[in-house]
Each structure stands twice: as structure tokens, then as C-alpha cells.
Design an enzyme around this catalytic site. Sequence first.
Site, PDB file in Angstrom:
ATOM      1  N   THR A  80      13.960   4.880   9.800  1.00  0.00           N
ATOM      2  CA  THR A  80      14.873   3.783  10.127  1.00  0.00           C
ATOM      3  C   THR A  80      14.384   2.489   9.485  1.00  0.00           C
ATOM      4  O   THR A  80      13.195   2.173   9.553  1.00  0.00           O
ATOM      5  CB  THR A  80      14.966   3.622  11.654  1.00  0.00           C
ATOM      6  OG1 THR A  80      15.517   4.830  12.180  1.00  0.00           O
ATOM      7  CG2 THR A  80      15.845   2.457  12.043  1.00  0.00           C
ATOM      8  N   THR A 125       0.847  -1.202   0.000  1.00  0.00           N
ATOM      9  CA  THR A 125       0.000   0.000   0.000  1.00  0.00           C
ATOM     10  C   THR A 125       0.875   1.242   0.000  1.00  0.00           C
ATOM     11  O   THR A 125       0.641   2.186  -0.773  1.00  0.00           O
ATOM     12  CB  THR A 125      -0.958  -0.008   1.207  1.00  0.00           C
ATOM     13  OG1 THR A 125      -1.899  -1.071   1.031  1.00  0.00           O
ATOM     14  CG2 THR A 125      -1.722   1.299   1.321  1.00  0.00           C
ATOM     15  N   CYS A 138     -22.479  -9.134   1.816  1.00  0.00           N
ATOM     16  CA  CYS A 138     -22.645  -9.366   3.245  1.00  0.00           C
ATOM     17  C   CYS A 138     -21.326  -9.528   3.962  1.00  0.00           C
ATOM     18  O   CYS A 138     -21.252  -9.420   5.169  1.00  0.00           O
ATOM     19  CB  CYS A 138     -23.499 -10.604   3.478  1.00  0.00           C
ATOM     20  SG  CYS A 138     -25.214 -10.307   3.082  1.00  0.00           S
ATOM     21  N   ASN A 150      -5.979  -9.350  -7.153  1.00  0.00           N
ATOM     22  CA  ASN A 150      -6.068  -9.984  -5.835  1.00  0.00           C
ATOM     23  C   ASN A 150      -7.342 -10.790  -5.629  1.00  0.00           C
ATOM     24  O   ASN A 150      -7.388 -11.664  -4.771  1.00  0.00           O
ATOM     25  CB  ASN A 150      -5.947  -8.922  -4.740  1.00  0.00           C
ATOM     26  CG  ASN A 150      -6.883  -7.764  -4.962  1.00  0.00           C
ATOM     27  OD1 ASN A 150      -6.858  -7.127  -6.015  1.00  0.00           O
ATOM     28  ND2 ASN A 150      -7.731  -7.495  -3.998  1.00  0.00           N
TER      29      ASN A 150
END
Lengths: 137, 438
Positions: free
Chosen positions: B276, B108, B362, B187
Site C-alpha cells: 500500500t 536504500t 571513534c 554522501n
Amino acid sequence: MAYSDKVLDHYSNPRNVGSLDKSSQEVGTGLVGAPECGDVMKLQIKVNPQTNIIEDAKFKTFGCGSAIASSSLATEWVKGKTVDEALQIKNTEIVKELSLPPVKIHCSVLAEDAIRAAIHDWKKKQDVSKPATVEAR
Amino acid sequence: MSTDVKSIPLGEEKLQQRKSERQKFEQQTTSANGIKLPIYMDNHATTPMDPRVLEEMLPYFMEKFGNAASRNHSFGWVGEEGVETARERVAKLIGATTKEIIFTSGATESDNLAIKGVAEMYKEKGNHIITAVTEHKAVLDTCKRLEKYGYRVTYMPVQKDGLVDLDELKRTLNDKTILVTIMAANNEIGVLQPIAEIGKLCRERGVIFHSDATQAVGKIPIDVTKQNIDVMSISAHKMYGPKGVGALYVRRKNPRVQISAIIDGGGHERGMRSGTLNVPGIVGLGKACAICMEEMPKESCHLAGMRNRLRDKIMGGLDEVYINGSWEHRLPGNLNISFAYVEGESLLMGINDIAVSSGSACTSATLEPSYVLKALGTGDDLAHSSIRFGIGRFNTEAEVDYVAERVVETVSRLRELSPLYEMAKEGVDLKNVKWAAE
């Protein structure tokens, strides 16, 4: 999705699954919902013409577990009631009995609609049949 | 699948409820034929970590805890060495060079960095971005945000099989187009886009091509050079690595692609991603890539074999079962099918000893069925009836057989309960029924 034990029970052991002869004068059929919305319920009642008591009820449902449970419960509840009593069943009672979460309230609404639609269909048959019988004489 | 993830803190009551659900789930232990239950078959959502990956990571939590950016002592050097080995392994898997790999917190973030970073860097050149309607939300929502800042985005439709139409892409490209972002593998339906062709087209037109390859890397061969990919998102936890780590490939030459950072700070990762480095995670990603590189040819055959077995067993036991998306251009472990006349969530409930996903409304927070299936022209009714099986490295043939058996049995039971199945069997055309709720 979390299900209450009662929903799971109705889902695993649905009561009154099946169909009644929809052309019978004593049978009212309610078909509500739409496949695109993910829920369709068919609820049928068989009414004694003398007493107006619902002697039998059957259902078939396409929908989630809560929809199946709501309609299964509805058939249990209408059985033995008069049509007028059955019309008093409220979706909120179904919600309470099955502990339905807010996102599943529409399932109970659909079950109430199915009861009403079945009674409406039965009443329509009775109204039509009366004048027809008169004319036939 | 249509997992609308809303990760918000849960209330006490909700937590208790989840806990009891989990306990119920865990109570199901072993089935009759010795299979351990529940079975995990949702490998597009995430994969279990490979023990070999964990083993490689472990020293980097305690002994080798150094900050990879510490240049003055051995603690730092050891950390850096771990990171650089990982960088080589990631680069090797995708045919890149080490300088082209930027470590991130996951796909993402990589998608955000790629799209926003290119949009910002090339805004003088143009303001038009092309993507497809079946992309992951990490791409779609990033594009939507850019629209608010004045960018124009074309969301291309896909064909019935889920593939982008190359001629349409050609027509959609214009002088203002700076970026095309099309995923390598979907996906939900596992469909593989023609990325080499898209890459070639973009290269000819001088447009940057980004691909979200989260589901593809480690599963199918990817070569950024052969496929003309300029920027590419990678995630570790979809290929048996740890969660919370990913990478972005950014081309360094022919052509050199530049991106603006979205996280500023210490200038790590060539200034493209400050912060980091997550050394253990990165080491895990590297190991996961190395294993995939080594085992991909064998593993993909094995997964496709099990996937086909699942399909054959299900289709042998049931009529009116429809495969969603192209069968030919598909990830080896993916099977996405619709079971007509049966609603997805009720099916999941019936097979609750098997972890899979549904495109049913649902199962999502929005009560809308899968937008990916809708984009294929799958009717809402069949979208509600869909199940995604994601077969992975640790599934077995015995599990596949068990799953097929349970699915066939549950669908048959639910169809006996379905008024739609009854109507269809009576010859009623469901398309012509006037539904009360419409």
C-alpha cells in the site's frame, strides 16, 4: 558517544598539559600509540633521584575525549608516587574512575602503557648514567 | 558520515543515558550573539522538513486517508490524485515521465531494487556489475550479497579527488557487464561523479546505468535523458521531505529497462514494488521536489556562498587544514575537511553545540576511519581528523560565522594538547617516527 562527567571535566580542563625537557636526566618520556590508530599519548615524568618520587608529570594527547581524559588522569595519579608505586597503576582503575564504556577501554590501556613507557625511559637513563659516571673518573 | 547505523532496541539503562544526553544538548539554548543553539549542520545525514512540505502532507493523514489503490470510491481517488500529482513533480524535477517513477520506502530500498532487480532480470545476458569503492553501503552491501549468488562485481578505485576514472571504467566494461552503478554525489565528501559521461559510455556499450542520486536530486540539476541515466535512486528526507519515502526512476524507452521486483504482493507500482502506498509521505516527496525545482538556482548559489565563507574563515584561522575530495566537482552545501594533528571525535566534543559528523573511527561502531576518505588515499591519520559540514536550506550566515569561530578556537586548543602538533612544529617528520603501536 556518551561521556561521563569526569571525562567531560578532564576534556574541558585537562590537568598537567605540557612538556618537560626530554633530554634531562631526571625526565622520563613515554610516547605510545600511532596517528593511524587515532591515538597518540606523550606522558613525561620528572623523578627526584634521591627519593625516586615523581615530582612532576606532563602530558599531551592526540585522541578522542576519553584518551585525553585517561592521560590527564594518569598524570594526576603518578604525581607524588614513587616510580614503583606508579607502575602499580592499572588501566582498570582508570576505566572505573572515568566510567569508560567498553569501546573506550583501549584509551585506558594506552594511558597505562604511557606511564610504563615513561618510567622505562627514565630507568634506562639511570642505568646508562651510572657506568658512564664511573668511567669518567 | 561513517554513521554505522545499528538500529537495535536499546536497554532501559541506555535509554536513560540517551535521554540525559539529549537534555544536556537541549539545555544549550542561545549564544551570545543571538544564535539559537545547537546548530544543525549535518544536512547530508538528513534535512529538517520544510514547513511547506508538512502543510501539504497533513490532510493526507486524516481527511484524505484513502488507499490510493481503492478504485471504487472517492476516498481512494483522492489518495490516488495526491500520489499522481507527486509522481508528476518527481518526474519533472529529473526530466522523466510519470510512468518511470516507482515509489519506495527510501533510497536504500531503491538501491536494492535497482541493483538486485537488474541483476535478476538480465542474468541471461551477463553476471558482471561495476561500482566504485566510495559508494554508499546500500549499494556496496547489495553488490556484496549478489557476489554470494554468483555475480562478479568490480569495485573501482577512485582518483585522489574522489572521481571515477572514465578510462578505467572503459577498460573495466566487458561482454558480461550488465550494470554500472555509480552515485551522483557522495554522501561524505560531496564529490560529484561525471555521471553524464558515465551514462554516455554505458549507453554506447548497451550496459544499464544506475545512479544513487540520494544526495544530488534537488541540490544540483539532474536530467535522466541528457545524462543517459537508466535507473536512479531518490530519497525525500535529504531534500527537506519526510523520512521513510523515496523513489526509483526506471527508464521506459530508449532503451526500455526492466527490473524484477524484490517485494511481491498486490502488484502496486507496475508490479515493481508491491505494498500500500505511503500516501502522505509520497505527497511530501512530491512537494519537496516541487520546491527544489523552483528554488534550486537561487538556493545552490546561496549554499555555495555560505560553504565558501565557512571554508575561508576556517582556513584563515588555521594552518594545515585539508579539504577532502575535489573542490570543483562538489555539492554546494558540502565541506569535508581534515584538521591535521587533531582527532575528530575530540573535536566534535569541543564543538558540541554544533551538529556535524566526523570520519574518525571513534565515531563509528567499527573503529575504522571513513572508507571513503581512505579510498582517496587520505592517510588514516587525516581520516581520523576529518569533519563533514553539511550546510542546508535553513542555515544562516550568522550560524556559519559562529561555527567557523568555534572550530578555529577548538582546533587551536586541541593542537596545544596534541603531541603530534608539537612534534611537527619541532620539525619531526611524523611519517618517519616508529610508532609503538604499529
